[in-house]
Write a protein that holds these residues in place. Structure first.
Motif, PDB file in Angstrom:
ATOM      1  N   PHE A  26     -67.908  78.823  -3.253  1.00  0.00           N
ATOM      2  CA  PHE A  26     -67.050  78.051  -2.368  1.00  0.00           C
ATOM      3  C   PHE A  26     -65.673  78.683  -2.207  1.00  0.00           C
ATOM      4  N   ASP A  57     -58.077  75.329 -14.149  1.00  0.00           N
ATOM      5  CA  ASP A  57     -58.652  74.986 -12.844  1.00  0.00           C
ATOM      6  C   ASP A  57     -60.109  74.618 -13.110  1.00  0.00           C
ATOM      7  N   VAL A  58     -60.367  73.337 -13.143  1.00  0.00           N
ATOM      8  CA  VAL A  58     -61.659  72.835 -13.637  1.00  0.00           C
ATOM      9  C   VAL A  58     -62.807  73.099 -12.649  1.00  0.00           C
ATOM     10  N   PHE A  59     -62.466  73.198 -11.370  1.00  0.00           N
ATOM     11  CA  PHE A  59     -63.476  73.462 -10.327  1.00  0.00           C
ATOM     12  C   PHE A  59     -63.075  74.748  -9.605  1.00  0.00           C
ATOM     13  N   ILE A  64     -60.036  81.927  -6.772  1.00  0.00           N
ATOM     14  CA  ILE A  64     -58.775  82.295  -6.093  1.00  0.00           C
ATOM     15  C   ILE A  64     -57.577  81.483  -6.586  1.00  0.00           C
ATOM     16  N   ARG A  65     -57.798  80.204  -6.804  1.00  0.00           N
ATOM     17  CA  ARG A  65     -56.692  79.337  -7.214  1.00  0.00           C
ATOM     18  C   ARG A  65     -56.165  79.769  -8.585  1.00  0.00           C
ATOM     19  N   ASN A  82     -62.948  77.278 -14.546  1.00  0.00           N
ATOM     20  CA  ASN A  82     -64.257  76.747 -14.905  1.00  0.00           C
ATOM     21  C   ASN A  82     -65.039  76.446 -13.630  1.00  0.00           C
ATOM     22  N   ASP A  83     -66.334  76.649 -13.682  1.00  0.00           N
ATOM     23  CA  ASP A  83     -67.191  76.196 -12.582  1.00  0.00           C
ATOM     24  C   ASP A  83     -68.604  76.064 -13.122  1.00  0.00           C
ATOM     25  N   ILE A  84     -69.330  75.133 -12.574  1.00  0.00           N
ATOM     26  CA  ILE A  84     -70.696  74.893 -13.044  1.00  0.00           C
ATOM     27  C   ILE A  84     -71.669  75.943 -12.496  1.00  0.00           C
ATOM     28  N   SER A  85     -71.253  76.616 -11.415  1.00  0.00           N
ATOM     29  CA  SER A  85     -72.179  77.554 -10.753  1.00  0.00           C
ATOM     30  C   SER A  85     -72.037  78.971 -11.308  1.00  0.00           C
ATOM     31  N   GLU A 109     -69.933  71.982 -17.287  1.00  0.00           N
ATOM     32  CA  GLU A 109     -69.740  70.792 -16.463  1.00  0.00           C
ATOM     33  C   GLU A 109     -68.288  70.357 -16.691  1.00  0.00           C
ATOM     34  N   ALA A 110     -67.657  69.900 -15.628  1.00  0.00           N
ATOM     35  CA  ALA A 110     -66.223  69.597 -15.686  1.00  0.00           C
ATOM     36  C   ALA A 110     -65.854  68.646 -16.832  1.00  0.00           C
ATOM     37  N   ASP A 127     -60.231  69.708  -8.405  1.00  0.00           N
ATOM     38  CA  ASP A 127     -60.446  69.961  -6.970  1.00  0.00           C
ATOM     39  C   ASP A 127     -61.949  70.023  -6.683  1.00  0.00           C
ATOM     40  N   PRO A 128     -62.627  68.898  -6.828  1.00  0.00           N
ATOM     41  CA  PRO A 128     -64.087  68.910  -6.673  1.00  0.00           C
ATOM     42  C   PRO A 128     -64.492  68.735  -5.210  1.00  0.00           C
ATOM     43  N   PHE A 129     -65.774  68.699  -4.952  1.00  0.00           N
ATOM     44  CA  PHE A 129     -66.246  68.279  -3.635  1.00  0.00           C
ATOM     45  C   PHE A 129     -66.208  66.755  -3.646  1.00  0.00           C
ATOM     46  N   PHE A 135     -64.461  62.237 -12.906  1.00  0.00           N
ATOM     47  CA  PHE A 135     -63.831  63.125 -13.889  1.00  0.00           C
ATOM     48  C   PHE A 135     -62.555  62.552 -14.496  1.00  0.00           C
TER      49      PHE A 135
HETATM   50  N1  SAM Z   1     -60.549  74.948  -6.449  1.00  0.00           N
HETATM   51  C1  SAM Z   1     -61.277  75.849  -5.575  1.00  0.00           C
HETATM   52  C2  SAM Z   1     -60.329  76.536  -4.602  1.00  0.00           C
HETATM   53  O1  SAM Z   1     -59.153  76.163  -4.449  1.00  0.00           O
HETATM   54  O2  SAM Z   1     -60.784  77.485  -3.917  1.00  0.00           O
HETATM   55  C3  SAM Z   1     -62.384  75.170  -4.799  1.00  0.00           C
HETATM   56  C4  SAM Z   1     -63.317  74.314  -5.594  1.00  0.00           C
HETATM   57  S1  SAM Z   1     -64.692  73.681  -4.722  1.00  0.00           S
HETATM   58  C5  SAM Z   1     -64.013  72.415  -3.725  1.00  0.00           C
HETATM   59  C6  SAM Z   1     -65.617  72.826  -5.918  1.00  0.00           C
HETATM   60  C7  SAM Z   1     -66.294  73.700  -6.960  1.00  0.00           C
HETATM   61  O3  SAM Z   1     -66.702  72.835  -8.011  1.00  0.00           O
HETATM   62  C8  SAM Z   1     -67.523  74.439  -6.522  1.00  0.00           C
HETATM   63  O4  SAM Z   1     -67.356  75.806  -6.745  1.00  0.00           O
HETATM   64  C9  SAM Z   1     -68.683  73.868  -7.387  1.00  0.00           C
HETATM   65  O5  SAM Z   1     -69.604  74.856  -7.822  1.00  0.00           O
HETATM   66  C10 SAM Z   1     -67.949  73.275  -8.555  1.00  0.00           C
HETATM   67  N2  SAM Z   1     -68.558  72.094  -9.185  1.00  0.00           N
HETATM   68  C11 SAM Z   1     -69.196  71.063  -8.580  1.00  0.00           C
HETATM   69  N3  SAM Z   1     -69.524  70.109  -9.473  1.00  0.00           N
HETATM   70  C12 SAM Z   1     -69.065  70.538 -10.670  1.00  0.00           C
HETATM   71  C13 SAM Z   1     -69.066  69.971 -11.988  1.00  0.00           C
HETATM   72  N4  SAM Z   1     -69.611  68.769 -12.214  1.00  0.00           N
HETATM   73  N5  SAM Z   1     -68.492  70.669 -12.982  1.00  0.00           N
HETATM   74  C14 SAM Z   1     -67.921  71.880 -12.741  1.00  0.00           C
HETATM   75  N6  SAM Z   1     -67.884  72.458 -11.521  1.00  0.00           N
HETATM   76  C15 SAM Z   1     -68.441  71.803 -10.500  1.00  0.00           C
END
Ligand code: SAM
Length: 386
Positions: A26, A57-59, A64-65, A82-85, A109-110, A127-129, A135
């Protein structure tokens, strides 16, 4: 692969047609503005606390952030991303390497990373979806005193009350779809953070900055700890907003235990109430003016941020709003209510000012006016200008 230049970094992300949560990694170019503001806010926070700050930065997405935080903010200790992917993690590693930046990278996982690192981070960025609501409890568990929570929500239709149920489900609050629903939405999110943190004896000391922009809401919240202070904060900052659909009267009710009025004191109509929500301040003028100064400073000795003009406009507006009362008037909605055509907003504001009231514009709505004037007198003024 696409090469992206933002701030002082250059990152590579896999090219894809549409920005969406199903993209392999993302990266949303529209959020450059959000990341630029975050850098100014975190630098300002770092200077206020006068210590080295560790950031998570949890997501992380493409990383980049986090990479920008490490590279562009002074006084930063460890930055964790951190990221789950696993793809996102790969990208973050590569991007950190290419930018000569050392960051700690986690694939968890966050909630897990937050729970495993209690009291470690000075800044937590959520900064999740969609909704951050899943969280916030872990944030409450994890955050230390004197820390900063940066939180984004993109589920604005829930917070704004397009449908009531999702907001009740996610934020345990009743929303209200009104002309000022974006402000209400931010207040519901802040209220939810405040009430969730309270069980950990943590509280919102201060909302440094909050804004609703495009498809998201973002808040920078200073957190502190203490049971008495938590009680006091809840008592003075949590409450309800009641609104009259017939005459547009509105009022804030402080506290969870106080009675909510049922009928409009102006016209007798049944009132609609939203909440519980944050009825305290949404902006800190000192913090915001430091951010503005920083932007001016930055001009002379470093790369200009692409979004600088837009940031300045927002910050000036948030600064002005910082002292204004809760909710705002939408002049067109009032004129529709009065069945008249709208006079110029500047003329209305002049008249309000002449009578000694606070009157400012709001970033929530270009035709919104924040004022401590009551609806009855405001309608008289508008009528007199037609
Ligand atoms: N902060 C980033 C930026 O500024 O470019 C964008 C983050 S994006 C909106 C959300 C990210 O959260 C995705 O990369 C996704 O893989 C990750 N994600 C979704 N659910 C998650 C979870 N439960 N724990 C950790 N990461 C998660």
């Amino acid at each position: 692969i696409e090469i992206i230049n933002e701030g002082l970094v250059e990152i590579r992300v896999p090219k894809f047609d549409k920005v969406s949560s199903s993209a392999p990694v993302f990266y949303n170019p529209k959020m450059e503005f959000n990341r630029d503001i975050s850098i100014l806010a975190l630098q300002t926070f770092q200077e206020e606390v006068e210590r080295e700050i560790n950031i998570c930065d949890v997501f992380g997405g493409s990383g980049i952030r986090a990479i920008r935080y490490k590279k562009e903010i002074e006084g930063v200790g460890i930055v964790s991303v951190n990221d789950i992917s696993s793809l996102a993690i790969e990208q973050s590693k590569q991007n950190a390497l290419n930018n000569n930046v050392e960051i700690d990278i986690y694939q968890k996982e966050a909630n897990i990373i937050l729970r495993e690192n209690r009291g470690v981070f000075d800044v937590v960025d959520i900064d999740p979806f969609g909704t951050p609501s899943y969280f916030v409890d872990s944030v409450g568990y994890s955050l230390k005193k004197d820390s900063l929570l940066c939180i984004t929500a993109t589920d604005t239709s829930a917070l704004c009350g397009t449908y009531k149920e999702p907001c009740i489900r996610k934020y345990n609050a009743v929303p209200f779809k009104s002309e000022y629903c974006h402000e209400n939405g931010i207040r519901i999110l802040a209220g939810f953070v405040s009430l969730t943190l309270a069980k950990y004896k943590k509280y919102i000391e201060d909302i440094k900055l909050s804004h609703s922009s495009e498809h998201y809401m973002r808040l920078y919240i200073k957190i502190d700890k203490g049971s008495k202070a938590t009680d006091d904060s809840l008592a003075s900052n949590i409450g309800y907003i009641s609104h009259c659909k017939k005459c547009l009267y509105r009022t804030a009710i402080k506290g969870l235990a106080n009675p909510i009025p049922e009928f409009c004191p102006v016209c007798g109509e049944k009132l609609i109430s939203a909440g519980p929500l944050w009825i305290g301040k949404l902006q800190n003028p000192d913090f915001i003016s430091k951010m503005i100064e920083k932007l001016d400073e930055d001009n002379s000795n470093r790369k200009k941020l692409n979004t600088e003009d837009k940031i300045l406009k927002l910050l000036h507006s948030c600064f002005e709003e910082s002292n204004a009362p809760i909710t705002f008037y939408d002049i067109h909605v009032i004129c529709k209510n009065l069945k008249i055509s709208a006079p110029k907003i500047a003329d209305i504001m002049d008249e309000i000012k002449k009578e000694g009231y606070i009157v400012v514009k709001t970033h929530f709505n270009p035709i919104g006016v924040k004022s401590d004037i009551g609806i009855v007198r405001l309608k008289e003024i508008i009528n007199s200008l037609v």
